[in-house]
Design a protein around this motif. Structure first.
Motif, mmCIF file in Angstrom:
data_model
loop_
_atom_site.group_PDB
_atom_site.id
_atom_site.type_symbol
_atom_site.label_atom_id
_atom_site.label_comp_id
_atom_site.label_asym_id
_atom_site.label_seq_id
_atom_site.Cartn_x
_atom_site.Cartn_y
_atom_site.Cartn_z
ATOM 1 N N GLY A 1 0.442 -1.491 0.071
ATOM 2 C CA GLY A 1 0.151 -0.305 0.382
ATOM 3 C C GLY A 1 1.042 0.958 0.164
ATOM 4 N N ASP A 2 2.212 0.904 0.259
ATOM 5 C CA ASP A 2 2.607 2.461 0.401
ATOM 6 C C ASP A 2 2.754 2.612 -1.236
ATOM 7 O OD1 ASP A 2 2.877 2.159 2.895
ATOM 8 O OD2 ASP A 2 4.714 1.785 2.930
ATOM 9 N N ARG A 3 3.652 4.298 -1.228
ATOM 10 C CA ARG A 3 3.586 4.364 -2.054
ATOM 11 C C ARG A 3 5.261 5.057 -2.381
ATOM 12 N NH1 ARG A 3 -1.313 5.146 -2.405
ATOM 13 N NH2 ARG A 3 -3.221 3.567 -4.139
ATOM 14 N N LEU A 4 5.989 5.159 -3.597
ATOM 15 C CA LEU A 4 6.673 6.340 -3.895
ATOM 16 C C LEU A 4 6.474 7.183 -4.825
ATOM 17 C CD1 LEU A 4 10.443 3.197 -3.374
ATOM 18 C CD2 LEU A 4 9.883 5.843 -1.745
ATOM 19 N N LEU A 5 7.283 8.272 -4.399
ATOM 20 C CA LEU A 5 7.696 8.690 -5.988
ATOM 21 C C LEU A 5 8.543 9.588 -6.267
ATOM 22 C CD1 LEU A 5 5.951 11.528 -8.413
ATOM 23 C CD2 LEU A 5 5.382 12.450 -5.919
ATOM 24 N N ILE A 6 9.174 9.071 -7.298
ATOM 25 C CA ILE A 6 10.413 9.571 -7.549
ATOM 26 C C ILE A 6 10.735 10.379 -8.500
ATOM 27 C CG2 ILE A 6 13.089 8.628 -7.733
ATOM 28 C CD1 ILE A 6 11.579 5.677 -7.783
ATOM 29 N N TYR A 7 11.384 11.562 -8.847
ATOM 30 C CA TYR A 7 11.200 12.848 -9.926
ATOM 31 C C TYR A 7 12.757 14.044 -9.621
ATOM 32 C CZ TYR A 7 11.169 15.330 -5.191
ATOM 33 O OH TYR A 7 11.842 15.894 -3.768
ATOM 34 N N THR A 8 12.861 14.490 -11.163
ATOM 35 C CA THR A 8 13.677 14.829 -11.603
ATOM 36 C C THR A 8 13.360 16.476 -10.687
ATOM 37 O OG1 THR A 8 12.991 15.329 -13.053
ATOM 38 C CG2 THR A 8 14.400 13.455 -13.528
ATOM 39 N N ASP A 9 14.390 17.232 -10.227
ATOM 40 C CA ASP A 9 14.718 18.624 -9.994
ATOM 41 C C ASP A 9 14.013 19.376 -11.331
ATOM 42 O OD1 ASP A 9 16.421 18.567 -12.671
ATOM 43 O OD2 ASP A 9 18.270 19.652 -11.132
ATOM 44 N N GLY A 10 13.662 19.313 -12.629
ATOM 45 C CA GLY A 10 12.970 19.966 -13.416
ATOM 46 C C GLY A 10 11.469 19.856 -12.438
ATOM 47 N N VAL A 11 10.721 19.137 -11.886
ATOM 48 C CA VAL A 11 9.759 19.705 -11.396
ATOM 49 C C VAL A 11 9.566 20.452 -10.404
ATOM 50 C CG1 VAL A 11 7.663 18.044 -9.761
ATOM 51 C CG2 VAL A 11 8.969 16.783 -11.971
ATOM 52 N N ILE A 12 10.633 19.994 -9.130
ATOM 53 C CA ILE A 12 10.843 20.934 -8.429
ATOM 54 C C ILE A 12 11.016 22.807 -8.579
ATOM 55 C CG2 ILE A 12 10.966 18.890 -5.988
ATOM 56 C CD1 ILE A 12 13.778 19.299 -5.743
ATOM 57 N N GLU A 13 11.939 22.188 -9.354
ATOM 58 C CA GLU A 13 12.480 24.072 -9.887
ATOM 59 C C GLU A 13 11.260 24.637 -10.782
ATOM 60 O OE1 GLU A 13 16.501 23.226 -11.027
ATOM 61 O OE2 GLU A 13 17.039 22.999 -9.344
ATOM 62 N N ALA A 14 10.529 24.440 -10.954
ATOM 63 C CA ALA A 14 9.755 24.670 -11.861
ATOM 64 C C ALA A 14 8.736 25.875 -11.602
ATOM 65 C CB ALA A 14 8.243 23.716 -12.721
ATOM 66 N N ARG A 15 8.965 26.814 -12.154
ATOM 67 C CA ARG A 15 8.434 28.298 -12.090
ATOM 68 C C ARG A 15 7.320 28.954 -12.329
ATOM 69 N NH1 ARG A 15 12.535 31.360 -8.618
ATOM 70 N NH2 ARG A 15 14.984 30.365 -8.581
ATOM 71 N N ASP A 16 6.388 29.348 -11.579
ATOM 72 C CA ASP A 16 5.377 30.202 -12.673
ATOM 73 C C ASP A 16 5.473 31.653 -12.433
ATOM 74 O OD1 ASP A 16 5.372 31.494 -9.982
ATOM 75 O OD2 ASP A 16 3.413 30.571 -9.349
ATOM 76 N N GLY A 17 4.670 32.424 -13.278
ATOM 77 C CA GLY A 17 4.355 33.341 -13.697
ATOM 78 C C GLY A 17 5.306 34.679 -13.084
ATOM 79 N N ARG A 18 4.955 34.775 -11.340
ATOM 80 C CA ARG A 18 5.992 35.234 -10.009
ATOM 81 C C ARG A 18 7.420 34.779 -9.649
ATOM 82 N NH1 ARG A 18 0.411 36.212 -6.336
ATOM 83 N NH2 ARG A 18 -1.044 37.044 -8.197
ATOM 84 N N ARG A 19 7.607 33.605 -10.793
ATOM 85 C CA ARG A 19 8.902 32.868 -10.174
ATOM 86 C C ARG A 19 9.069 32.445 -9.004
ATOM 87 N NH1 ARG A 19 11.713 32.350 -14.341
ATOM 88 N NH2 ARG A 19 13.228 32.164 -13.236
ATOM 89 N N ARG A 20 7.985 31.769 -8.580
ATOM 90 C CA ARG A 20 7.356 30.639 -7.125
ATOM 91 C C ARG A 20 7.840 28.996 -7.875
ATOM 92 N NH1 ARG A 20 1.862 32.481 -5.410
ATOM 93 N NH2 ARG A 20 1.685 31.946 -7.593
ATOM 94 N N PHE A 21 8.881 28.403 -7.165
ATOM 95 C CA PHE A 21 8.993 26.709 -7.528
ATOM 96 C C PHE A 21 7.438 26.731 -6.815
ATOM 97 C CE2 PHE A 21 13.122 28.300 -6.269
ATOM 98 C CZ PHE A 21 13.773 28.317 -7.097
ATOM 99 N N TYR A 22 7.444 25.110 -7.880
ATOM 100 C CA TYR A 22 6.176 24.080 -7.499
ATOM 101 C C TYR A 22 6.276 23.831 -6.489
ATOM 102 C CZ TYR A 22 3.133 20.348 -8.212
ATOM 103 O OH TYR A 22 1.952 19.523 -9.126
ATOM 104 N N PRO A 23 5.022 23.473 -5.783
ATOM 105 C CA PRO A 23 4.717 23.129 -4.419
ATOM 106 C C PRO A 23 4.510 21.625 -4.500
ATOM 107 C CG PRO A 23 2.690 24.861 -5.018
ATOM 108 C CD PRO A 23 4.377 24.603 -5.639
#
Length: 370
Positions: free
Chosen positions: A303-325
């Motif tokens: 039932g456990d899940r692992l989410l593995i991701y690259t830094d392109g996800v957490i470093e993605a910015r919106d129009g106000r330069r805020r990182f993706y939460p």
């Protein structure tokens, strides 16, 4: 349907022009018909509508007994020239569309060969993955993932080549090939990590040497400037990666983090970032800093899940330069099955950046089935 509308437009303009007073000329509006046709039909249909529009203008001049007037002749000449330009541009557009279709076909083939889709089910695991490329019209780039079966479980690799887009494909292909060839040959995870680091280091060293030799063969006028920027090239290329060994029997999962963002462990009680206590340097830097790979272990129950991701996800910015939460957004959908979870994250991430990624991004979700 649209072609019928353009035909009706030609008839409407011709009838209104004929019925209008002599000082009102609506014939030049007929050029709108081939222009509209070019937006949804091919060159032949566009040329056909252009011929009909030219014929309608000729009929207008004949009915008005002014076909030989300089006004009608000027309109006919202008319409002929503009129609030829419209058809010519439509031919060029169709050629470009065919070339683009071939590029997309090659890109899709490269994706299938280089970044093989992860199986939905492998051993006692349920997998799902998503890839977002930064290059326009590309489907692959410098981020990568792969899974391999061993005698006792499943090994996963998620990595991120320095750089983005198509220029990083070669390094990604090298690491994926090395992992697929050696994942089942090395019993210990540190041995596999060391092998991958050696493969990447050797290939990057070869590329750096080839680049240096190519620069030395260039004209001497540019040698000084180019050689001055050459000294750091071999040490600037690397691949961050996370290696996971997930046993089938429910034993703790073993992890080696080579400079990569920590995976997220999703459980009903919350989300935990699996930050390595002893992270290793990225792959390709082993010769600069000899490494003893430390294995981290953590329980991974049904039932456990692992989410593995690259830094392109957490470093993605919106129009106000805020990182993706990422952690905040995952909380809302952590109970979803892997494919549904990634569907929500992909849609939300693209909405966050306004539809266009600045860097490649990849996400993999692993769920242990009962």
């Amino acid at each position: 349907m649209l072609t019928a509308l353009t035909l009706a437009l030609i008839v409407l303009i011709a009838v209104v022009d004929i019925l209008s007073p002599p000082d009102i000329h609506l014939g030049p509006l007929l050029i709108v018909a081939p222009a509209l046709t070019a937006s949804f039909a091919g060159p032949r249909a566009t040329a056909g509508i252009a011929v009909l529009a030219f014929a309608a203008l000729t009929v207008i001049g004949t009915v008005r007994d002014s076909l030989t007037s300089s006004n009608i002749q000027t309109q006919l000449g202008a319409q002929l020239v503009v129609s030829v330009l419209i058809v010519g541009l439509r031919v060029l557009r169709e050629r470009h569309e065919r070339e683009l279709a071939r590029v997309r076909s090659v890109s899709e083939a490269a994706q299938r060969v280089l970044l093989r889709p992860l199986p939905e089910r492998i051993g006692p695991l349920h997998l799902a993955s998503v890839y977002l490329a930064a290059e326009a019209e590309a489907q692959v780039g410098g981020d990568l993932y792969a899974a391999a079966r061993t005698a006792t479980g499943t090994r996963l690799l998620v990595g991120d080549v320095r750089g983005k887009g198509l220029s990083s494909l070669g390094d990604a292909a090298l690491l994926l090939g090395a992992f697929r060839a050696a994942a089942h040959l090395h019993a210990d995870l540190p041995d596999l990590a060391a092998y991958l680091d050696g493969s990447v280091s050797w290939d990057l060293a070869q590329l750096a040497e080839q680049s240096r030799q190519a620069r030395l063969r260039r004209p001497s006028a540019t040698d000084g400037a180019e050689e001055s920027g050459d000294s750091g090239d071999s040490g600037e290329s690397f691949i961050t990666a996370v290696l996971l060994d997930i046993p089938d029997d429910g034993s703790p999962v073993r992890l080696i983090d080579c400079g990569h963002p920590p995976p997220l462990l999703l459980r009903p009680g919350g989300i935990t970032a699996l930050a390595a206590r002893h992270p290793a340097p990225p792959l390709g830097l082993g010769e600069l800093a000899p490494t003893r790979y430390e294995v981290e272990s953590f329980p991974f129950r049904a039932g456990d899940r692992l989410l593995i991701y690259t830094d392109g996800v957490i470093e993605a910015r919106d129009g106000r330069r805020r990182f993706y939460p990422l952690t905040e957004r995952v909380t809302a959908w952590r109970a979803e099955r892997p494919a549904a979870l990634l569907h929500h994250l992909r849609r939300d991430l693209l909405a966050h950046v306004g539809g266009r990624m600045d860097d490649d991004a990849a996400m993999v979700v692993v769920e242990r089935l009962p």
